[in-house]
Scaffold this motif. Structure first.
Motif, short mmCIF file in Angstrom:
data_model
loop_
_atom_site.label_atom_id
_atom_site.label_comp_id
_atom_site.label_asym_id
_atom_site.label_seq_id
_atom_site.Cartn_x
_atom_site.Cartn_y
_atom_site.Cartn_z
N CYS A 170 0.85 -1.20 0.00
CA CYS A 170 0.00 0.00 0.00
C CYS A 170 0.88 1.24 0.00
O CYS A 170 1.94 1.25 0.62
CB CYS A 170 -0.87 -0.04 1.26
N TRP A 171 0.44 2.28 -0.68
CA TRP A 171 1.19 3.54 -0.72
C TRP A 171 0.32 4.61 -0.10
O TRP A 171 -0.79 4.86 -0.57
CB TRP A 171 1.53 3.87 -2.17
N VAL A 172 0.81 5.23 0.97
CA VAL A 172 0.07 6.31 1.64
C VAL A 172 0.71 7.63 1.24
O VAL A 172 1.93 7.79 1.33
CB VAL A 172 0.17 6.17 3.18
N GLY A 173 -0.10 8.59 0.79
CA GLY A 173 0.48 9.88 0.42
C GLY A 173 -0.59 10.90 0.09
O GLY A 173 -1.78 10.58 -0.03
N TRP A 174 -0.13 12.10 -0.07
CA TRP A 174 -1.01 13.23 -0.39
C TRP A 174 -1.43 13.13 -1.86
O TRP A 174 -0.63 12.79 -2.73
CB TRP A 174 -0.24 14.52 -0.11
N THR A 175 -2.69 13.49 -2.09
CA THR A 175 -3.23 13.46 -3.46
C THR A 175 -2.83 14.70 -4.25
O THR A 175 -3.05 14.77 -5.46
CB THR A 175 -4.77 13.45 -3.40
N GLY A 176 -2.30 15.72 -3.53
CA GLY A 176 -2.04 17.00 -4.19
C GLY A 176 -3.26 17.92 -4.11
O GLY A 176 -3.25 19.01 -4.68
N THR A 177 -4.32 17.44 -3.38
CA THR A 177 -5.57 18.22 -3.30
C THR A 177 -6.11 18.24 -1.88
O THR A 177 -5.66 17.50 -1.01
CB THR A 177 -6.69 17.55 -4.14
N ASP A 178 -7.14 19.04 -1.71
CA ASP A 178 -7.96 19.00 -0.50
C ASP A 178 -8.99 17.88 -0.72
O ASP A 178 -9.08 17.33 -1.83
CB ASP A 178 -8.67 20.35 -0.33
N TYR A 179 -9.81 17.61 0.28
CA TYR A 179 -10.79 16.52 0.15
C TYR A 179 -11.76 16.78 -1.01
O TYR A 179 -12.22 17.90 -1.20
CB TYR A 179 -11.59 16.33 1.45
N HIS A 180 -12.01 15.74 -1.76
CA HIS A 180 -12.94 15.84 -2.89
C HIS A 180 -13.60 14.47 -2.97
O HIS A 180 -12.90 13.45 -3.01
CB HIS A 180 -12.14 16.14 -4.16
N GLU A 181 -14.93 14.44 -3.01
CA GLU A 181 -15.59 13.14 -2.83
C GLU A 181 -15.33 12.12 -3.93
O GLU A 181 -15.39 10.93 -3.68
CB GLU A 181 -17.10 13.31 -2.60
N THR A 182 -14.98 12.58 -5.13
CA THR A 182 -14.78 11.60 -6.21
C THR A 182 -13.37 11.00 -6.20
O THR A 182 -13.08 10.07 -6.95
CB THR A 182 -15.02 12.25 -7.59
N VAL A 183 -12.48 11.54 -5.34
CA VAL A 183 -11.08 11.11 -5.40
C VAL A 183 -10.91 9.64 -5.02
O VAL A 183 -10.25 8.87 -5.74
CB VAL A 183 -10.18 12.00 -4.51
#
Ligand code: GDG
Length: 488
Positions: free
Chosen positions: A48-61
């Protein structure tokens, strides 16, 4: 790593970055050296890779990431950051303090205490993300300077898995490190990892010397590149593990027909002149202006080379909305324009400049088309471009001119022409000798470097780090027995 171990990789960015619109989101490859190196490892081991998406929360992510993961051998666990967290933890503490300081440029640092508060808070947020996927034993492998406080946070939550940290960028000399106002807090937190890996003996030495200077009571045992260090009641393994590339995949890809055709097109596009290649993320540590000045010096001092060489400089956009990077880009573009304005002649443009990422096929084709790779960072943890250039030279030709301040210089010194990147006249001289180098000397040097990279590829790097950083069974028992707040 044995297949029974469950690997959790944690890094600032996921291997894909999310781009959102009001209703939808798409995923883009994150790029950069860390992602290049870790992707083949995770593909092989799963995990598993844990990391930042580059965004704030967004429900479709989450849905998009799940869809992406279903086609891979590993899953992704997203961490979302608010704009305020991004500003203090990422742009502030990571980019305006640790990045310049650890690359030996303290005068560029903005030691702002709100950045430090943001950094600690976001490390705690990452610990929440790791906690969501941990719990099956195995191994949590944290990457790079954005997450130096993570072990402390995870132990406080009662996470008992093995915790390792790999430091991708240089570790500065103690005189530089000790200017960090939060030096003891950072070192204490790092000493909560069970093992710590550095790129070169110099980085490892700088780290241990900084420990001696800033953390009284630290005890070091062992010699050479594998040490055991005790701080308070905890022992950590500390070692040197130079990161590498997937040599066999890259050489195989580089010999494919698409790359061969593309390389030929590049050569023709440069009218058959000798190609000098630079490939870098946009960053002031990469020495791009200094390299252009060296090329200008070569053209000025040696009229013979005019019309016979072409410099191709690829710059991959990075940290684009930070003012310093905007100014750096302008400076590079002014230099390119000055050189081309001064020296172009009908049918010949001295510098071909690209400000964008290219496809992997194109990148390998550039490596194969070049006669000289000019890799001259002012300071670099490793520099994987240098290793990729060699791995793609299946013809055993081409010359690597390499900064002595790149981590890669420690391993490639027998084959590369090493240079101080600040000495632009010397760089120009070495490029001139690289252009004149006989094919037999090129072969000898290239074979030496290729053999080194082949024998210590990214899988060896990951295995040696993981095997050597395993704790003794008694330590695992102690950890399981200790109450969460007392253990590491
Ligand atoms: C950090 C440390 C350390 C570049 N342009 C394109 C492209 N790339 C890929 C290269 C290479 C990677 O990006 C760059 O890796 P580096 O190691 O050179 O540099 P950083 O991103 O600064 O990485 C560094 C590294 O972490 C690993 O520990 O070596 O010192 O600073 O893999 O191939 N890839 C594609 N198109 C491009 O235009 N596809």
């Amino acid at each position: 790593m044995s297949t029974s171990d469950c690997l959790i990789v944690v890094s600032n960015r996921l291997p894909v970055t999310v781009r959102t619109t009001a209703s939808d989101c798409s995923l883009e490859w994150s790029g950069g050296g860390l992602v290049s190196a870790l992707t083949p490892v995770l593909r092989e081991t799963g995990g598993c890779w844990v990391g930042w998406t580059g965004t704030d929360y967004h429900e479709t992510v989450a849905e998009s990431l799940d869809r992406w993961s279903s086609q891979q051998n590993y899953s992704l666990e997203p961490v979302f950051l608010t704009p305020a967290e991004e500003a203090s933890y990422y742009e502030g503490f990571s980019n305006e303090i640790i990045w310049p300081l650890f690359h030996g440029l303290p005068s560029r640092c903005q030691f702002d205490s709100t950045y430090w508060a943001g950094y600690r808070a976001v490390n705690a947020k990452f610990a929440d993300g790791v906690e969501r996927v941990a719990g099956n034993g195995g191994f949590i492998w944290v990457h790079d300077y954005h997450l130096m406080m993570l072990a402390e946070n995870l132990r406080a939550r009662g996470v008992i898995e093995r915790l390792a940290y790999f430091h991708h960028i240089p570790f500065p000399a103690p005189d530089t490190f000790e200017t960090l106002p939060w030096r003891s807090e950072v070192l204490r937190a790092l000493m909560r990892f069970d093992s710590l890996g550095f790129q070169t003996p110099r980085d490892r030495r700088n780290f241990v010397e900084s420990l001696h200077r800033c953390l009284p009571g630290v005890q070091v045992s062992g010699v050479g590149e594998r040490l055991r260090v005790r701080f308070e009641d905890h022992w950590s393994n500390i070692g040197t593990y130079p990161i590498s590339i997937d040599y066999s995949a890259l050489s195989a890809e580089a010999s494919g027909p698409d790359v061969t055709t593309e390389a030929e097109k590049i050569r023709q596009g440069c009218s058959g002149t000798a190609i000098i290649l630079g490939v870098d993320r946009l960053d002031y540590t990469k020495g791009i202006p200094e390299r252009l000045i060296a090329f200008q010096t070569l053209l000025r001092s040696d009229p013979e080379v005019r019309g016979r060489v072409t410099m191709i400089q690829l710059v991959v956009p990075s940290r684009e909305h930070i003012q310093e990077y905007i100014e750096l880009r302008r400076r590079i573009e002014r230099l390119v324009s000055n050189i081309n304005g001064e020296y172009s002649s009908p049918g010949w443009v001295p510098v071909h400049y690209f400000y964008r990422a290219v496809s992997r096929t194109e990148l390998l084709a550039f490596y194969r088309a070049a006669q000289v790779a000019l890799i001259t960072p002012l300071k670099d943890g490793m520099n994987l471009v240098a290793k990729e250039f060699c791995a793609s030279r299946i013809d055993n030709r081409g010359v690597l001119v390499l900064s002595e301040f790149a981590g890669a210089a420690a391993e490639l010194r027998n084959g590369a022409l090493l240079v101080n990147p600040h000495d632009t006249e010397k760089v120009a001289e070495l490029v001139a000798s690289a252009l004149r180098m006989t094919e037999s000397e090129q072969r000898i040097r290239m074979e030496l470097m290729r053999r080194q990279i082949e024998s210590y590829d990214v899988f060896r790097w990951s295995e040696s780090f993981n095997i050597e950083s395993k704790p003794s069974p008694s330590l695992i028992q102690d950890l399981r027995a200790a109450p969460a707040h007392m253990s590491h």
